[in-house]
Design a protein around this motif. Structure first.
Motif, PDB file in Angstrom:
ATOM      1  N   GLU A 114      28.396  98.603  50.847  1.00 30.30           N
ATOM      2  CA  GLU A 114      27.556  99.775  50.636  1.00 30.30           C
ATOM      3  C   GLU A 114      28.057 100.951  51.464  1.00 30.30           C
ATOM      4  O   GLU A 114      28.642 100.770  52.539  1.00 30.30           O
ATOM      5  CB  GLU A 114      26.096  99.493  51.032  1.00 30.30           C
ATOM      6  CG  GLU A 114      25.426  98.382  50.279  1.00 30.30           C
ATOM      7  CD  GLU A 114      25.454  97.059  51.037  1.00 30.30           C
ATOM      8  OE1 GLU A 114      24.559  96.217  50.809  1.00 30.30           O
ATOM      9  OE2 GLU A 114      26.379  96.867  51.858  1.00 30.30           O
ATOM     10  N   SER A 115      27.781 102.138  50.983  1.00 27.72           N
ATOM     11  CA  SER A 115      28.088 103.365  51.713  1.00 27.72           C
ATOM     12  C   SER A 115      27.136 104.464  51.265  1.00 27.72           C
ATOM     13  O   SER A 115      26.450 104.326  50.257  1.00 27.72           O
ATOM     14  CB  SER A 115      29.540 103.789  51.486  1.00 27.72           C
ATOM     15  OG  SER A 115      29.766 104.066  50.119  1.00 27.72           O
TER      16      SER A 115
ATOM     17  N   CYS B 289      27.761 101.110  46.082  1.00 28.57           N
ATOM     18  CA  CYS B 289      28.063  99.720  46.411  1.00 28.57           C
ATOM     19  C   CYS B 289      29.313  99.332  45.637  1.00 28.57           C
ATOM     20  O   CYS B 289      29.265  99.221  44.406  1.00 28.57           O
ATOM     21  CB  CYS B 289      26.903  98.819  46.051  1.00 28.57           C
ATOM     22  SG  CYS B 289      27.268  97.047  46.164  1.00 28.57           S
TER      23      CYS B 289
ATOM     24  N   THR C 232      23.324  99.599  54.407  1.00 29.80           N
ATOM     25  CA  THR C 232      23.610 100.951  54.883  1.00 29.80           C
ATOM     26  C   THR C 232      22.294 101.606  55.294  1.00 29.80           C
ATOM     27  O   THR C 232      21.294 101.478  54.589  1.00 29.80           O
ATOM     28  CB  THR C 232      24.350 101.775  53.812  1.00 29.80           C
ATOM     29  OG1 THR C 232      24.748 103.040  54.359  1.00 29.80           O
ATOM     30  CG2 THR C 232      23.501 102.010  52.566  1.00 29.80           C
TER      31      THR C 232
END
Length: 115
Positions: free
Chosen positions: A6-7, A22, A109
């Protein structure tokens, strides 16, 4: 090794927007039922949104009309567009992938909504 990464988490003011991503690797992404979950401090992990292999979506009542889940099978990426963010949206957001007995999770995240 299968990975979900994730980010996009960040600190944002109330009313703001964020888009989470993701990225999946080493899975046949298109056959997986995908979802976003979140866990706030001191609370249980809860469902945010789901999207099936055909693109049909489902949302928690608390985020309906504000969040949009989507997927790009060619890029093996799941997204969560979050608008009109509220302080109660503060949590660690997790990506989930399910197919048969396979139940995969990312590392999460952090999303913090605060002025």
């Amino acid at each position: 090794q299968v990975q979900l990464v994730e980010s996009g988490g960040d600190l944002v003011q109330p009313g703001g927007s964020l888009r989470l991503s993701c990225a999946a690797s080493r899975i046949v992404f298109s056959i997986y039922f995908m979802g976003w979950y979140r866990q706030a401090p001191g609370k249980q992990r809860e469902l945010v949104a789901l999207i099936d292999t055909g693109g049909v979506t489902n949302y928690a009542d608390s985020v309906k009309g504000r969040f949009t889940i989507s997927r790009d099978n060619a890029k093996k990426t799941l997204y969560l567009q979050m608008n009109s963010l509220k302080s109660e949206d503060t949590a660690v957001y997790y990506c989930n992938a399910r197919w048969g007995s396979n139940d995969l999770w990312g590392q999460g995240t952090q999303v913090t909504v605060s002025s």
